[in-house]
Design a protein around this motif. Structure first.
Motif, PDB file in Angstrom:
ATOM      1  N   GLY B 172       0.816  -1.210   0.000  1.00 36.87           N
ATOM      2  CA  GLY B 172       0.000   0.000   0.000  1.00 36.87           C
ATOM      3  C   GLY B 172       0.848   1.257   0.000  1.00 36.87           C
ATOM      4  N   THR B 173       1.946   1.225   0.756  1.00 40.37           N
ATOM      5  CA  THR B 173       2.854   2.368   0.813  1.00 40.37           C
ATOM      6  C   THR B 173       3.394   2.682  -0.571  1.00 40.37           C
ATOM      7  N   TYR B 174       3.805   1.625  -1.254  1.00 40.38           N
ATOM      8  CA  TYR B 174       4.370   1.783  -2.586  1.00 40.38           C
ATOM      9  C   TYR B 174       3.358   2.442  -3.526  1.00 40.38           C
ATOM     10  N   LEU B 175       2.129   1.906  -3.505  1.00 42.75           N
ATOM     11  CA  LEU B 175       1.108   2.411  -4.416  1.00 42.75           C
ATOM     12  C   LEU B 175       0.684   3.830  -4.055  1.00 42.75           C
ATOM     13  N   LEU B 176       0.417   4.037  -2.769  1.00 40.30           N
ATOM     14  CA  LEU B 176      -0.135   5.307  -2.325  1.00 40.30           C
ATOM     15  C   LEU B 176       0.897   6.435  -2.412  1.00 40.30           C
ATOM     16  N   SER B 177       2.172   6.097  -2.249  1.00 41.18           N
ATOM     17  CA  SER B 177       3.202   7.137  -2.325  1.00 41.18           C
ATOM     18  C   SER B 177       3.202   7.783  -3.697  1.00 41.18           C
ATOM     19  N   SER B 178       3.037   6.968  -4.745  1.00 39.91           N
ATOM     20  CA  SER B 178       3.054   7.563  -6.079  1.00 39.91           C
ATOM     21  C   SER B 178       1.779   8.364  -6.318  1.00 39.91           C
ATOM     22  N   VAL B 179       0.659   7.931  -5.732  1.00 35.84           N
ATOM     23  CA  VAL B 179      -0.584   8.703  -5.873  1.00 35.84           C
ATOM     24  C   VAL B 179      -0.443  10.036  -5.147  1.00 35.84           C
ATOM     25  N   LEU B 180       0.056  10.002  -3.914  1.00 34.78           N
ATOM     26  CA  LEU B 180       0.189  11.244  -3.147  1.00 34.78           C
ATOM     27  C   LEU B 180       1.305  12.133  -3.688  1.00 34.78           C
ATOM     28  N   GLY B 181       2.256  11.534  -4.418  1.00 27.80           N
ATOM     29  CA  GLY B 181       3.307  12.344  -5.036  1.00 27.80           C
ATOM     30  C   GLY B 181       2.725  13.341  -6.027  1.00 27.80           C
ATOM     31  N   ARG B 182       1.539  13.019  -6.557  1.00 26.34           N
ATOM     32  CA  ARG B 182       0.883  13.921  -7.511  1.00 26.34           C
ATOM     33  C   ARG B 182      -0.204  14.761  -6.844  1.00 26.34           C
ATOM     34  N   PHE B 183      -0.202  14.762  -5.519  1.00 22.71           N
ATOM     35  CA  PHE B 183      -1.244  15.503  -4.797  1.00 22.71           C
ATOM     36  C   PHE B 183      -1.072  17.003  -5.049  1.00 22.71           C
ATOM     37  N   PRO B 184      -2.180  17.726  -5.371  1.00 19.31           N
ATOM     38  CA  PRO B 184      -2.052  19.170  -5.679  1.00 19.31           C
ATOM     39  C   PRO B 184      -1.455  19.957  -4.511  1.00 19.31           C
ATOM     40  N   PRO B 208      -9.445  12.832   3.067  1.00 17.65           N
ATOM     41  CA  PRO B 208     -10.742  12.942   2.376  1.00 17.65           C
ATOM     42  C   PRO B 208     -10.603  13.019   0.857  1.00 17.65           C
ATOM     43  N   ILE B 209      -9.574  13.734   0.394  1.00 13.60           N
ATOM     44  CA  ILE B 209      -9.443  13.868  -1.061  1.00 13.60           C
ATOM     45  C   ILE B 209      -9.012  12.550  -1.704  1.00 13.60           C
ATOM     46  N   SER B 210      -8.219  11.766  -0.979  1.00 12.43           N
ATOM     47  CA  SER B 210      -7.744  10.498  -1.550  1.00 12.43           C
ATOM     48  C   SER B 210      -8.702   9.351  -1.298  1.00 12.43           C
ATOM     49  N   ARG B 211      -9.880   9.631  -0.818  1.00  9.94           N
ATOM     50  CA  ARG B 211     -10.759   8.540  -0.402  1.00  9.94           C
ATOM     51  C   ARG B 211     -10.997   7.461  -1.461  1.00  9.94           C
ATOM     52  N   PRO B 212     -11.199   7.822  -2.742  1.00 12.32           N
ATOM     53  CA  PRO B 212     -11.424   6.753  -3.734  1.00 12.32           C
ATOM     54  C   PRO B 212     -10.280   5.745  -3.769  1.00 12.32           C
ATOM     55  N   THR B 213      -9.044   6.252  -3.777  1.00  7.57           N
ATOM     56  CA  THR B 213      -7.898   5.338  -3.792  1.00  7.57           C
ATOM     57  C   THR B 213      -7.854   4.515  -2.512  1.00  7.57           C
ATOM     58  N   LEU B 214      -8.131   5.166  -1.388  1.00  8.09           N
ATOM     59  CA  LEU B 214      -8.064   4.459  -0.108  1.00  8.09           C
ATOM     60  C   LEU B 214      -9.100   3.349  -0.036  1.00  8.09           C
ATOM     61  N   SER B 215     -10.295   3.603  -0.584  1.00  3.99           N
ATOM     62  CA  SER B 215     -11.312   2.556  -0.491  1.00  3.99           C
ATOM     63  C   SER B 215     -10.944   1.373  -1.383  1.00  3.99           C
ATOM     64  N   VAL B 216     -10.295   1.657  -2.511  1.00  7.76           N
ATOM     65  CA  VAL B 216      -9.832   0.549  -3.349  1.00  7.76           C
ATOM     66  C   VAL B 216      -8.792  -0.282  -2.592  1.00  7.76           C
ATOM     67  N   THR B 289     -10.666   3.832 -11.889  1.00 11.34           N
ATOM     68  CA  THR B 289     -10.746   4.892 -12.901  1.00 11.34           C
ATOM     69  C   THR B 289     -10.453   6.243 -12.275  1.00 11.34           C
ATOM     70  N   VAL B 290     -11.019   6.509 -11.104  1.00  7.40           N
ATOM     71  CA  VAL B 290     -10.767   7.794 -10.455  1.00  7.40           C
ATOM     72  C   VAL B 290      -9.273   7.953 -10.201  1.00  7.40           C
ATOM     73  N   GLY B 291      -8.663   6.883  -9.694  1.00  9.48           N
ATOM     74  CA  GLY B 291      -7.228   6.930  -9.421  1.00  9.48           C
ATOM     75  C   GLY B 291      -6.431   7.198 -10.689  1.00  9.48           C
ATOM     76  N   ALA B 292      -6.864   6.586 -11.789  1.00 10.09           N
ATOM     77  CA  ALA B 292      -6.131   6.729 -13.040  1.00 10.09           C
ATOM     78  C   ALA B 292      -6.248   8.147 -13.589  1.00 10.09           C
ATOM     79  N   VAL B 293      -7.437   8.712 -13.489  1.00 12.89           N
ATOM     80  CA  VAL B 293      -7.653  10.059 -14.019  1.00 12.89           C
ATOM     81  C   VAL B 293      -6.825  11.075 -13.250  1.00 12.89           C
ATOM     82  N   LYS B 294      -6.779  10.860 -11.917  1.00  8.73           N
ATOM     83  CA  LYS B 294      -5.997  11.766 -11.101  1.00  8.73           C
ATOM     84  C   LYS B 294      -4.515  11.637 -11.437  1.00  8.73           C
TER      85      LYS B 294
END
Lengths: 296, 294
Positions: B172-184, B208-216, B289-294
């Motif tokens: 999860g750390t690996y995946l989420l780090s790259s998602v949060l790396g693009r956090f506005p 709250p903003i990352s909720r879609p990724t977190l629920s996945v 899809t939400v994660g991918a678009v972001k």
């Protein structure tokens, strides 16, 4: 870079994010790092699990190299890589392409996604349950497969058939994963290239080979890597279906180490097997990532 | 231009010739082949369901493909009672849900430091986590078994929860780090100007903003933990701690299991897994899809 740094970019101070890593660092140390190092250390000893381990240096490893069961178990791993990574990837490519640009276009997206769901369904099972399902279907005296086809084959109990049977079960289990990943990849890919090739009169097969495959190359790498690792680690189906038998006909390293840990109480030897397996997996991962990086 | 026309002219001819002869039967043949394959893939599910509701006598006298004459529930009921299946479901649920929640929390904390905090050496931290997630459990099993005995956690659900929390959080750390790396960044800067500290910015804004990724992640962790077999088999030896796959897996091939009870046990293993698939399917696709678009 500089202007962003000049503003207060993040709340207060630098380096202050380290505390967030502390809980995981402690747990990771206790659950992964220390046990792994203990496992490596144990592999240089003779130990039954109680009392003090006896240091024997590399003896376990030299014994390993001469142990026919060990080599057989890795040969079976190669067979399982074929069944779990190579065959599903190749079949998955053809199926994903057929569903995406043939069925999807001519019979509608709903038909395509219904077929995809059917292929994927085995993947949702715990792999041990998949083993139970097939163990029942292939049972020598009351199994459905023999009953339906009027056969009397002992699929899992006959050394001539056991490995091939386990391989077939694993193909069934694994097939849906590449289909789903590749179809997602095809959705990402640019349809214009494909259409251009079609207008130029390229056959379906040539479009598949020269357009589709290059476009989803990243997905192919991911699938091959994750499935190869899964095949190297495979334990559940072997435990449920054959326990490595008959004889050593389906022995794999993970089950071989389990056997040494908990049934033969040869903990040092089991640790050596597990260490070699870990090494192989890390090397395979590294090689895959290197090859992937070199690709244009 | 000319070359293109030269190439496409024969193609047009081929295509004009094709529909009359090949196309119509051809496309149905492809569909038929794919449908046959789908039936083969679904066949084990079908046949397990058909035979789980037959009496042993009906099974041995008939064909596995025939429909059950009545709804014989004794096989399912007997197996359920014999392994106390309700308890196994609860154990699996408790372990998987605890792991999912704890691993998501740890992943968030780590990814906050790595993806947003960009601490020094983050690449190495990620590599260590990833290697930890890739290591075969066989290379951890015996020391974990030994250590858990030393600290009195052996044969407890807590031991399995702790272990899988770490293993899943590593991924999860690996995946989420790259998602949060693009956090506005602007959002975080605005929060900082408003006087929000790091801790508040994490829970009030990033989560709250990352909720879609977190629920996945939550759903994946739940299902992956549910499906685990090797370590639960080693750690949960007493009956009242076992999970669904372990309880069903170790009973496979036992003498007291006749044909229909075996099929009932397989069915009970299948049903929760397929239920999760159906329940979560939509969330998963939407989340991805939400994660991918972001």
């Amino acid at each position: 870079m500089a202007p962003i740094e000049a503003r207060p970019p993040r709340p207060r101070g630098r380096g202050g994010y380290w505390p967030y890593l502390i809980p995981s660092a402690l747990l990771f140390l206790a659950v992964i790092v220390v046990p792994f190092l203990m496992n490596v250390a144990t592999s240089f000893t003779r130990w039954s699990g109680v009392g003090t381990p006896t240091w024997i240096g590399l003896d376990n490893y030299t014994k390993l190299l001469r142990d026919e069961r060990f080599w057989t178990s890795f040969e079976h791993n190669v067979a399982l890589i074929v069944a779990m990574a190579v065959v599903p990837t190749m079949a998955g490519l053809v199926l994903a392409a057929a569903l995406f640009d043939y069925i999807g276009r001519r019979f509608g997206a709903r038909t395509a996604s219904a077929l995809r769901a059917a292929y994927y369904l085995p993947q949702v099972l715990p792999v041990a349950i998949a083993g139970v399902v097939w163990g029942w279907m292939l049972h020598p005296s009351y199994g459905a497969v023999n009953e339906i086809f009027g056969l009397k084959v002992n699929w899992l109990g006959d050394p001539d058939y056991a490995l091939a049977t386990v391989m077939a079960v694993m193909v069934w289990f694994q097939l849906g994963y590449p289909v789903v990943i590749f179809m997602a990849g095809l959705q990402r890919a640019d349809p214009a290239l494909h259409e251009a090739a079609e207008i130029d009169g390229a056959s379906w097969w040539r479009r598949f080979w020269h357009v589709t495959i290059p476009q989803i190359r990243p997905e192919i790498y991911v699938v091959l890597l994750t499935c190869t690792i899964a095949a190297l680690k495979v334990f559940g189906p072997i435990f449920v279906l054959t326990r490595g038998g008959p004889g050593n006909a389906t022995m794999v390293p993970s089950y071989f180490s389990y056997l040494n840990f908990f049934e033969k109480v040869n903990v040092g030897y089991g640790s050596a097997i597990a260490t070699v397996l870990a090494l192989i997996i890390v090397v395979v991962t590294f090689l895959f990532l290197r090859v992937q990086e070199r690709e244009p | 231009m000319t070359a293109g026309r030269v190439v496409s002219a024969p193609a047009a001819r081929v295509r004009a010739a094709r529909p009359a002869v090949h196309r119509a039967p051809g496309r149905w043949a492809v569909l038929a082949a794919l449908v046959v394959l789908a039936v083969v893939m679904l066949f084990p599910f079908l046949i397990v369901a058909l035979n789980a509701f037959k009496s042993p006598a009906e099974y041995s006298s008939g064909n596995p493909l025939s429909l059950p004459k009545g709804l014989y529930l004794q096989g399912v009921v007997d197996f359920w009672n014999r392994v106390d299946f309700g308890e196994k479901l609860w154990n699996s649920f408790l372990i998987s849900a605890s792991v999912a929640v704890a691993a998501v929390v740890l992943s968030i904390l780590n990814a906050y430091a790595l993806g947003i905090g960009r601490v020094r050496g983050r690449l190495w931290v990620l590599v260590v986590f990833l290697v930890g997630n890739t290591l075969p459990q066989e290379a951890l099993a015996y020391p974990l078994y030994y250590l858990s005995k030393q600290v009195g956690l052996y044969d407890s659900k807590l031991s399995v929860i702790l272990i899988f929390t770490v293993i899943q959080a590593a991924f999860g750390t690996y995946l989420l780090s790259s998602v949060l790396g693009r956090f506005p960044r602007e959002i975080l800067e605005a929060a900082a100007l408003d006087g929000a500290g790091r801790w508040r910015a994490l829970w009030g804004i990033v989560v709250p903003i990352s909720r879609p990724t977190l629920s996945v992640l939550l759903i994946f962790f739940f299902i992956w933990t549910w499906n685990e077999f090797f370590l639960p088999l080693i750690f949960l030896i007493s009956n009242d701690n076992q999970t669904v796959p372990v309880a069903i897996g170790v009973l496979q091939g036992e003498k007291m299991m006749d044909a229909t009870m075996s099929s009932a046990s397989a069915l009970l293993g299948i049903v929760p897994a397929v239920a999760f698939f159906l329940i979560f399917q939509r969330t998963l696709t939407r989340g991805v899809t939400v994660g991918a678009v972001k």
